[in-house]
Design a protein around this motif. Structure first.
Motif, PDB file in Angstrom:
ATOM      1  N   UNK A   1      45.134   1.373  78.933  1.00  0.00           N
ATOM      2  CA  UNK A   1      45.464   0.207  78.101  1.00  0.00           C
ATOM      3  C   UNK A   1      46.160   0.604  76.811  1.00  0.00           C
ATOM      4  N   UNK A   2      45.643   1.647  76.180  1.00  0.00           N
ATOM      5  CA  UNK A   2      46.235   2.094  74.916  1.00  0.00           C
ATOM      6  C   UNK A   2      47.672   2.550  75.138  1.00  0.00           C
ATOM      7  N   UNK A   3      47.886   3.387  76.138  1.00  0.00           N
ATOM      8  CA  UNK A   3      49.230   3.924  76.381  1.00  0.00           C
ATOM      9  C   UNK A   3      50.202   2.822  76.803  1.00  0.00           C
ATOM     10  N   UNK A   4      49.714   1.847  77.531  1.00  0.00           N
ATOM     11  CA  UNK A   4      50.573   0.740  77.948  1.00  0.00           C
ATOM     12  C   UNK A   4      51.129   0.006  76.730  1.00  0.00           C
ATOM     13  N   UNK A   5      50.286  -0.247  75.733  1.00  0.00           N
ATOM     14  CA  UNK A   5      50.741  -0.922  74.515  1.00  0.00           C
ATOM     15  C   UNK A   5      51.655  -0.023  73.691  1.00  0.00           C
ATOM     16  N   UNK A   6      51.349   1.260  73.649  1.00  0.00           N
ATOM     17  CA  UNK A   6      52.191   2.180  72.878  1.00  0.00           C
ATOM     18  C   UNK A   6      53.591   2.274  73.477  1.00  0.00           C
ATOM     19  N   UNK A   7      53.668   2.274  74.799  1.00  0.00           N
ATOM     20  CA  UNK A   7      54.975   2.291  75.463  1.00  0.00           C
ATOM     21  C   UNK A   7      55.702   0.974  75.228  1.00  0.00           C
ATOM     22  N   UNK A   8      54.960  -0.108  75.232  1.00  0.00           N
ATOM     23  CA  UNK A   8      55.573  -1.418  74.954  1.00  0.00           C
ATOM     24  C   UNK A   8      56.263  -1.420  73.594  1.00  0.00           C
ATOM     25  N   UNK A   9      55.630  -0.771  72.612  1.00  0.00           N
ATOM     26  CA  UNK A   9      56.163  -0.758  71.253  1.00  0.00           C
ATOM     27  C   UNK A   9      57.214   0.329  71.036  1.00  0.00           C
ATOM     28  N   UNK A  10      57.263   1.318  71.921  1.00  0.00           N
ATOM     29  CA  UNK A  10      58.251   2.404  71.793  1.00  0.00           C
ATOM     30  C   UNK A  10      58.785   2.751  73.183  1.00  0.00           C
ATOM     31  N   UNK A  11      59.545   1.839  73.799  1.00  0.00           N
ATOM     32  CA  UNK A  11      59.948   2.001  75.201  1.00  0.00           C
ATOM     33  C   UNK A  11      60.855   3.182  75.485  1.00  0.00           C
ATOM     34  N   UNK A  12      61.484   3.764  74.451  1.00  0.00           N
ATOM     35  CA  UNK A  12      62.379   4.892  74.675  1.00  0.00           C
ATOM     36  C   UNK A  12      61.729   6.233  74.335  1.00  0.00           C
ATOM     37  N   UNK A  13      60.431   6.201  74.071  1.00  0.00           N
ATOM     38  CA  UNK A  13      59.698   7.439  73.781  1.00  0.00           C
ATOM     39  C   UNK A  13      59.323   8.106  75.105  1.00  0.00           C
ATOM     40  N   UNK A  14      60.022   9.165  75.437  1.00  0.00           N
ATOM     41  CA  UNK A  14      59.841   9.823  76.741  1.00  0.00           C
ATOM     42  C   UNK A  14      58.439  10.419  76.868  1.00  0.00           C
TER      43      UNK A  14
END
Length: 204
Positions: A91-104
């Motif tokens: 859940x945490x990583x899903x939100x973090x990716x949502x906020x920074x979609x280009x962070x590989x």
């Protein structure tokens, strides 16, 4: 508005506090069953905090740390990570990716988390939910590859899972072979890249 508790869940100390509810200290004294139970309780508590304050950066950092400590503790002592820890990390990583979609880096972490959670559900014969997580993981890896096409590590990971994923709906041997060849091309000394190439070739 409500105020979140600043009390850290069990299992977040360096391992020497000897508090009666500390999972890390239990593990240090070989009280493994109790340690794992306390970590499960800690992850459950942290999930409630995260669900209430999902957009607070400090909550995300703490939740991710607690989840990963729970996962690591279970693996170190030969047991499967508890669902609470796996779901919290996911859940945490899903939100973090949502906020920074280009962070590989985040994309790859999200993929690894989703794969772990998918394996957990697959092992319990919940194949429908497992398939959802496997699919999301591979989609995240594909995006990471688009962002960094020369990254052999990402290509290797994607190739391996496309070749050997337990869910046949996810396996794609042709694409696995393509990704594995790209990985070997960019890092010929990477043993895992060659293993992925072999697994992909066997499926074709």
């Amino acid at each position: 508005g409500s105020t979140r508790s600043t009390t850290s869940p069990p299992g977040t100390c360096p391992g020497a506090c000897r508090e009666p509810t500390c999972a890390t200290c239990d593990a240090a004294t070989n009280n493994v069953d109790e340690a794992v139970k306390r970590m499960e309780d800690g992850c459950r508590m942290m999930r409630r905090v995260f669900d209430e304050f999902p957009d607070e950066a400090d909550v995300r950092v703490e939740a991710l740390a607690v989840a990963r400590q729970g996962i690591e503790l279970a693996i170190q002592h030969g047991s499967n990570p508890h669902t609470n820890a796996l779901v919290l990390e996911d859940r945490v990583l899903k939100l973090m990716v949502r906020d920074a979609p280009r962070d590989v880096s985040l994309r790859k972490q999200e993929a690894e988390s989703s794969l772990r959670l998918g394996e957990s559900y697959f092992d319990r014969s919940d194949h429908v939910v497992a398939l959802e997580h496997y699919t999301r993981a591979l989609n995240s890896l594909k995006v990471a590859m688009l962002l960094t096409p020369d990254d052999a590590e990402t290509a290797t990971q994607a190739a391996w899972w496309l070749a050997v994923c337990p869910a046949p709906e996810v396996r794609d041997q042709k694409l696995a072979l393509q990704f594995a060849r790209r990985a070997v091309e960019h890092d010929a000394k990477n043993a895992m890249a060659w293993l992925s190439l072999g697994a992909a070739a066997l499926g074709n």
